[in-house]
Design a protein around this motif. Structure first.
Motif, PDB file in Angstrom:
ATOM      1  N   ARG A 190      35.117  44.923  86.454  1.00  0.00           N
ATOM      2  CA  ARG A 190      35.297  45.824  85.325  1.00  0.00           C
ATOM      3  C   ARG A 190      34.001  46.026  84.538  1.00  0.00           C
ATOM      4  N   LEU A 191      33.084  46.795  85.190  1.00  0.00           N
ATOM      5  CA  LEU A 191      31.744  46.949  84.622  1.00  0.00           C
ATOM      6  C   LEU A 191      31.747  47.570  83.236  1.00  0.00           C
ATOM      7  N   ALA A 192      32.696  48.449  82.994  1.00  0.00           N
ATOM      8  CA  ALA A 192      32.700  49.136  81.700  1.00  0.00           C
ATOM      9  C   ALA A 192      32.827  48.143  80.563  1.00  0.00           C
ATOM     10  N   ASN A 193      33.630  47.118  80.789  1.00  0.00           N
ATOM     11  CA  ASN A 193      33.825  46.139  79.743  1.00  0.00           C
ATOM     12  C   ASN A 193      32.722  45.096  79.692  1.00  0.00           C
ATOM     13  N   GLU A 194      32.031  44.973  80.798  1.00  0.00           N
ATOM     14  CA  GLU A 194      31.102  43.873  80.932  1.00  0.00           C
ATOM     15  C   GLU A 194      30.082  43.840  79.797  1.00  0.00           C
ATOM     16  N   ALA A 195      29.516  44.977  79.534  1.00  0.00           N
ATOM     17  CA  ALA A 195      28.471  45.015  78.515  1.00  0.00           C
ATOM     18  C   ALA A 195      29.030  44.519  77.177  1.00  0.00           C
ATOM     19  N   SER A 196      30.221  44.985  76.834  1.00  0.00           N
ATOM     20  CA  SER A 196      30.736  44.569  75.525  1.00  0.00           C
ATOM     21  C   SER A 196      31.143  43.097  75.548  1.00  0.00           C
ATOM     22  N   GLU A 197      31.636  42.627  76.703  1.00  0.00           N
ATOM     23  CA  GLU A 197      32.039  41.221  76.742  1.00  0.00           C
ATOM     24  C   GLU A 197      30.845  40.274  76.619  1.00  0.00           C
ATOM     25  N   TRP A 198      29.771  40.605  77.275  1.00  0.00           N
ATOM     26  CA  TRP A 198      28.584  39.747  77.148  1.00  0.00           C
ATOM     27  C   TRP A 198      27.871  39.981  75.825  1.00  0.00           C
ATOM     28  N   GLY A 199      28.069  41.176  75.292  1.00  0.00           N
ATOM     29  CA  GLY A 199      27.546  41.420  73.942  1.00  0.00           C
ATOM     30  C   GLY A 199      28.215  40.509  72.918  1.00  0.00           C
ATOM     31  N   VAL A 200      29.506  40.292  73.133  1.00  0.00           N
ATOM     32  CA  VAL A 200      30.250  39.398  72.249  1.00  0.00           C
ATOM     33  C   VAL A 200      29.642  38.001  72.279  1.00  0.00           C
ATOM     34  N   LEU A 201      29.291  37.557  73.467  1.00  0.00           N
ATOM     35  CA  LEU A 201      28.689  36.230  73.610  1.00  0.00           C
ATOM     36  C   LEU A 201      27.369  36.160  72.833  1.00  0.00           C
ATOM     37  N   LEU A 202      26.574  37.232  72.986  1.00  0.00           N
ATOM     38  CA  LEU A 202      25.295  37.258  72.259  1.00  0.00           C
ATOM     39  C   LEU A 202      25.531  37.176  70.756  1.00  0.00           C
ATOM     40  N   ARG A 203      26.519  37.919  70.286  1.00  0.00           N
ATOM     41  CA  ARG A 203      26.779  37.890  68.847  1.00  0.00           C
ATOM     42  C   ARG A 203      27.228  36.504  68.395  1.00  0.00           C
ATOM     43  N   TYR A 211      18.218  39.850  71.282  1.00  0.00           N
ATOM     44  CA  TYR A 211      18.262  40.429  72.619  1.00  0.00           C
ATOM     45  C   TYR A 211      17.678  41.830  72.597  1.00  0.00           C
ATOM     46  N   ARG A 212      18.077  42.595  71.602  1.00  0.00           N
ATOM     47  CA  ARG A 212      17.585  43.966  71.505  1.00  0.00           C
ATOM     48  C   ARG A 212      16.076  43.994  71.303  1.00  0.00           C
ATOM     49  N   ARG A 213      15.581  43.009  70.599  1.00  0.00           N
ATOM     50  CA  ARG A 213      14.132  43.024  70.327  1.00  0.00           C
ATOM     51  C   ARG A 213      13.315  42.648  71.545  1.00  0.00           C
ATOM     52  N   VAL A 214      13.822  41.709  72.345  1.00  0.00           N
ATOM     53  CA  VAL A 214      12.989  41.224  73.446  1.00  0.00           C
ATOM     54  C   VAL A 214      13.350  41.888  74.774  1.00  0.00           C
ATOM     55  N   CYS A 215      14.473  42.546  74.852  1.00  0.00           N
ATOM     56  CA  CYS A 215      14.927  43.060  76.131  1.00  0.00           C
ATOM     57  C   CYS A 215      15.549  44.416  75.894  1.00  0.00           C
ATOM     58  N   ARG A 216      14.801  45.462  76.165  1.00  0.00           N
ATOM     59  CA  ARG A 216      15.285  46.797  75.793  1.00  0.00           C
ATOM     60  C   ARG A 216      16.133  47.438  76.885  1.00  0.00           C
ATOM     61  N   GLY A 218      20.050  47.405  79.133  1.00  0.00           N
ATOM     62  CA  GLY A 218      21.466  47.196  78.896  1.00  0.00           C
ATOM     63  C   GLY A 218      21.852  45.731  79.053  1.00  0.00           C
ATOM     64  N   VAL A 219      22.952  45.380  78.402  1.00  0.00           N
ATOM     65  CA  VAL A 219      23.422  43.999  78.462  1.00  0.00           C
ATOM     66  C   VAL A 219      24.112  43.752  79.803  1.00  0.00           C
ATOM     67  N   THR A 220      23.586  42.814  80.596  1.00  0.00           N
ATOM     68  CA  THR A 220      24.250  42.408  81.845  1.00  0.00           C
ATOM     69  C   THR A 220      24.393  40.901  81.847  1.00  0.00           C
ATOM     70  N   PRO A 221      25.337  40.385  82.621  1.00  0.00           N
ATOM     71  CA  PRO A 221      25.521  38.935  82.655  1.00  0.00           C
ATOM     72  C   PRO A 221      24.241  38.189  83.011  1.00  0.00           C
ATOM     73  N   LEU A 222      23.520  38.673  83.990  1.00  0.00           N
ATOM     74  CA  LEU A 222      22.332  37.927  84.413  1.00  0.00           C
ATOM     75  C   LEU A 222      21.236  37.962  83.361  1.00  0.00           C
ATOM     76  N   ARG A 223      21.086  39.093  82.709  1.00  0.00           N
ATOM     77  CA  ARG A 223      20.042  39.170  81.685  1.00  0.00           C
ATOM     78  C   ARG A 223      20.378  38.245  80.511  1.00  0.00           C
ATOM     79  N   VAL A 224      21.635  38.252  80.114  1.00  0.00           N
ATOM     80  CA  VAL A 224      22.032  37.382  78.996  1.00  0.00           C
ATOM     81  C   VAL A 224      21.836  35.916  79.388  1.00  0.00           C
TER      82      VAL A 224
END
Lengths: 313, 463
Positions: A190-203, A211-216, A218-224
């Motif tokens: 469910r890629l559509a949700n993925e970004a928001s789900e890992w965004g939640v973890l970042l928050r 994350y936004r400052r150092v990595c411009r 999209g949010v992906t599991p591996l990047r996070v």
């Protein structure tokens, strides 16, 4: 410094850090529950959290089945459960009380007041105030760290506080990631949700803006995951924690701690010089397992070399 | 504070007029402030017999007890004299026992006493001092004169409250200290540390002093931690110490480190499982060997209980005469020894008027207060006395003095006692003050914190 004193300082710091990390994990799950996910995904998330903390068996023995409410209460408020936030805050305070002559009175009063205030929270806390509780835990942890930094002498005592803090934090960051990787709702189809789900973890890790400052991108599991493991400049990242751990261990080194310092350095080198893709060649979960085993080993060695050996007290 | 006509005594006039001008609400607010501060500071004590981990505040009264300079001078001289004699007595008992041979005290009262420690016989301690820290409880009788009620020579506690109460009063009422010449007490930890260093084993120039506590579960743990912090010494538990080659060491993060002086807050029985109670987990195996070898000083020394036992107490004035050749400045409270048949007969006839105490009791437990007791309780005690007369002493019910105290009904008289702390090292010193305990229940004579007593700040005024 007395070994027992160092032991209490170390555990005071570990329990405080653990309370904060638990609050962050609960925060992540709580925020996830606000996303439009199927109910079973929410339950999987709570189960994964319990498994990554090693608390699943204990929970099931007591409650039978996982529900969001019972899992939250178990991890946050359950006074019978030694791993709950309230019990961690109490344990931090009990350890501080045992060394109140070594810490400054400001540190003691802060931890004591946290504990006094914590007694007003419990399962009676209404749903909408649970987020406030988690905020309160994080705030008290920030405050305590600030008071420690602001008032304590720069001697061995603060080294052992920091060793406890960073060992615990490194371990908790890996557990938080593990919980996310175990929760199938968070990876795969469910890629559509993925970004928001890992965004939640970042928050939940106070890392979204970083994350936004150092990595411009999209949010992906591996990047996070890479950020929370490998960034040296990010406070919750394992690499950062190992930096700190290594330098404070070196500062208190004694006749028998050579091998412990070496092993800490070895682990640190993996993060400092290793490539994320290579470290995770056999999968992120396997790598997280290896790191946790190494951290456990370091914890035992630190106890043997400096503190009261585990199981001896 | 007040005389028989409820007029303020001269040294209290200024304070009393201030106090009576204060609205009750203001005082109540100050008291609430004090309670909140004590809670936040974690100045609490554990109560035995209640759920584990129960911590309570000792009620603090915001009205100080005020002593004029002249009265303190006499008290100070009397206490120094008494402690000098008590130390001489302990040294004598554990060496030549001259006072017994002179027949001034019956030998069996001493040598058959459970508090007598044969292990101490013939051991020389630095400076010949046994009771380095003494808490002497004094009370004012109906005649207004101070009497000694009890000598505490083992591990007297309460000094942290003396210090914290003063700190609290200065925080709550700074303006009062500007107006009154209250003599300071906050140098107590410095004096104590100097004293402890001065009794280190011979030849040690920079002794390592530690405070030995039973641990965080002990009711006086706050005080142990507080004093260790104020003196800048390690607060150790038995598990932190070990003995090797007749020397005492502590386990530190840098390996073993020598210890020369132990300010212990553990009873004799628990100090060394090899010599005393074998089931003690609080003490240090082999400590007595290191002590006998002269490699470590223990303060207070082992065996001081022989001088503060309630059955020995009646002989203290005799000790002053015997060792110092002086008349005692401070008198004892009249005491009947129930082992003595004449005394016993008198006491059994007058139980409803008297206070009966267990010889080995402490903390206000196990005593009969005749005037307040039911006839059932009196008969029960009568039977106990007949069965074991040697376990009891009796004293008249003292007309304890009262001091104005802020209670729910406003300012009202409550009974008080006073425990000054006498320190013996190269010389004998005491800071001007002590712990004033107050029985908060109207009419009550029991001031012990375990029995609903509270504390007050004690002001000794300058000249």
């Amino acid at each position: 410094m007395l070994s027992r004193t160092a032991d209490h300082l170390y555990w005071m710091a570990r329990y405080l850090e653990r309370a904060e990390c638990l609050a962050r994990m609960l925060d992540a799950q709580y925020r996830l529950s606000l996303l439009p996910r199927p109910p079973e995904a929410a339950l999987q998330g709570w189960t994964a959290t319990l498994v990554s903390l090693g608390m699943e068996q204990g929970f099931l023995a007591q409650h039978g089945a996982v529900t969001p409410r019972s899992a939250f209460d178990y991890l946050a408020f359950d006074r019978e459960h030694p791993g709950s936030i309230l019990r961690c805050l109490q344990a931090a305070r009990e350890n501080a009380r045992a060394v109140r002559g070594t810490i400054t009175s400001e540190v003691w009063e802060t931890l004591n007041e946290t504990w006094l205030q914590s007694r007003s929270f419990g399962t009676h806390v209404p749903e909408h105030s649970r987020g406030e509780f988690l905020e309160w835990v994080k705030y008290r942890a920030h405050l305590t760290r600030g008071v420690i930094e602001g008032t304590m002498l720069r001697d061995e005592a603060i080294c052992f506080v920091r060793i406890g803090t960073f060992l615990e934090r490194a371990d908790n960051t890996t557990r938080l990631l593990e919980a996310r990787w175990r929760d199938p709702g968070g990876s795969g189809e469910r890629l559509a949700n993925e970004a928001s789900e890992w965004g939640v973890l970042l928050r939940a890790m106070s890392a979204f803006e970083l994350y936004r400052r150092v990595c411009r991108e999209g949010v992906t599991p591996l990047r996070v995951t890479a950020l929370l493991l490998m960034r040296e400049d990010f406070p919750q990242a394992v690499h950062r924690c190992l930096d700190e751990l290594q330098s404070h261990l070196a500062a208190v080194a004694n006749d028998q701690s050579g091998d412990t310092v070496r092993r800490a350095g070895e682990l640190h080198a993996q993060f400092h010089y290793g490539r994320f893709e290579e470290l995770c060649a056999d999968g992120v979960a396997a790598f997280l397992d290896r790191v946790q085993a190494r951290l456990r080993d370091l914890g035992c060695r630190i106890a043997n070399d400096f503190l009261v050996p585990l199981g001896a007290a | 504070m007040l005389d028989a006509d409820a007029q303020a005594r001269p040294h209290c006039r200024q304070y009393w007029s201030w106090l009576t001008e204060q609205p009750r609400q203001h005082l109540a607010q100050k008291r609430a402030e004090a309670d909140a501060l004590f809670h936040r500071l974690g100045i609490t004590f554990a109560v035995y017999g209640e759920t584990a981990g129960t911590e309570r505040l000792i009620p603090f009264d915001i009205v100080p007890r005020i002593l004029p300079a002249e009265e303190w001078r006499r008290l100070e001289a009397g206490l120094k004299q008494r402690v000098r004699a008590l130390n001489a007595f302990i040294a004598d008992i554990y060496h030549d026992q001259e006072i017994l041979r002179a027949g001034r005290i019956p030998a069996e009262d001493v040598l058959c006493n459970a508090q007598y420690r044969p292990e101490m016989q013939g051991i020389d301690v630095p400076g010949g001092i046994y009771a380095h820290i003494a808490g002497i409880d004094v009370v004012r009788d109906g005649d207004g004169v101070f009497h000694v009620l009890e000598d505490n020579l083992r591990v007297p506690s309460g000094v942290s409250y003396m210090l914290e109460n003063r700190r609290m009063m200065m925080r709550l009422f700074p303006e009062l200290f500007a107006r009154h010449a209250v003599r300071p007490v906050e140098h107590y930890p410095d004096v104590l540390l100097e004293n402890l260093k001065s009794v280190a084993p011979a030849g040690i120039t920079d002794p390592a002093v530690v405070l030995l506590t039973p641990g965080a579960c002990n009711s006086a743990y706050f005080e142990h931690a507080f004093l260790a912090q104020q003196m800048g010494i390690e607060l150790v538990e038995g598990q932190d110490l070990f003995v090797r080659d007749e020397a005492l060491y502590m386990r530190t993060t840098r390996g073993p480190q020598r210890v020369h002086v132990v300010y212990r807050r553990i009873d004799d029985d628990f100090l060394d499982p090899l010599s005393f109670r074998t089931d003690s987990l609080l003490g240090v195996p082999g400590l007595l060997h290191a002590y006998r070898a002269g490699n470590v000083t223990i303060a207070n020394a082992i065996g001081t209980g022989i001088a503060d036992d309630k059955s020995i107490y009646p002989y203290v004035p005799e000790m002053v005469r015997f060792y110092l050749g002086e008349e005692p400045i401070l008198a004892n409270v009249q005491t009947w020894i129930l082992r003595n048949p004449e005394h016993r007969a008198y006491v059994l006839d007058h139980l409803p008027e008297l206070v009966v105490k267990e010889v080995h009791g402490a903390g206000g437990y196990g005593m009969l207060i005749g005037p307040a007791a039911t006839s059932l309780q009196i008969e029960e005690f009568r039977a106990r006395i007949r069965a074991h007369p040697e376990r009891y002493i009796a004293q008249p019910t003292l007309c304890l003095s009262t001091s104005p105290t802020f209670v729910d009904e406003g300012i009202a008289p409550r009974h008080v006692d006073l425990r000054p702390f006498v320190l013996s090292g190269r010389e004998i010193t005491l800071v001007p003050g002590g712990l004033t305990r107050v029985a908060l229940r109207e009419g009550s004579l029991v001031v012990n914190s375990s029995q609903g007593g509270g504390t007050k700040d004690t002001w000794v005024l300058g000249d």
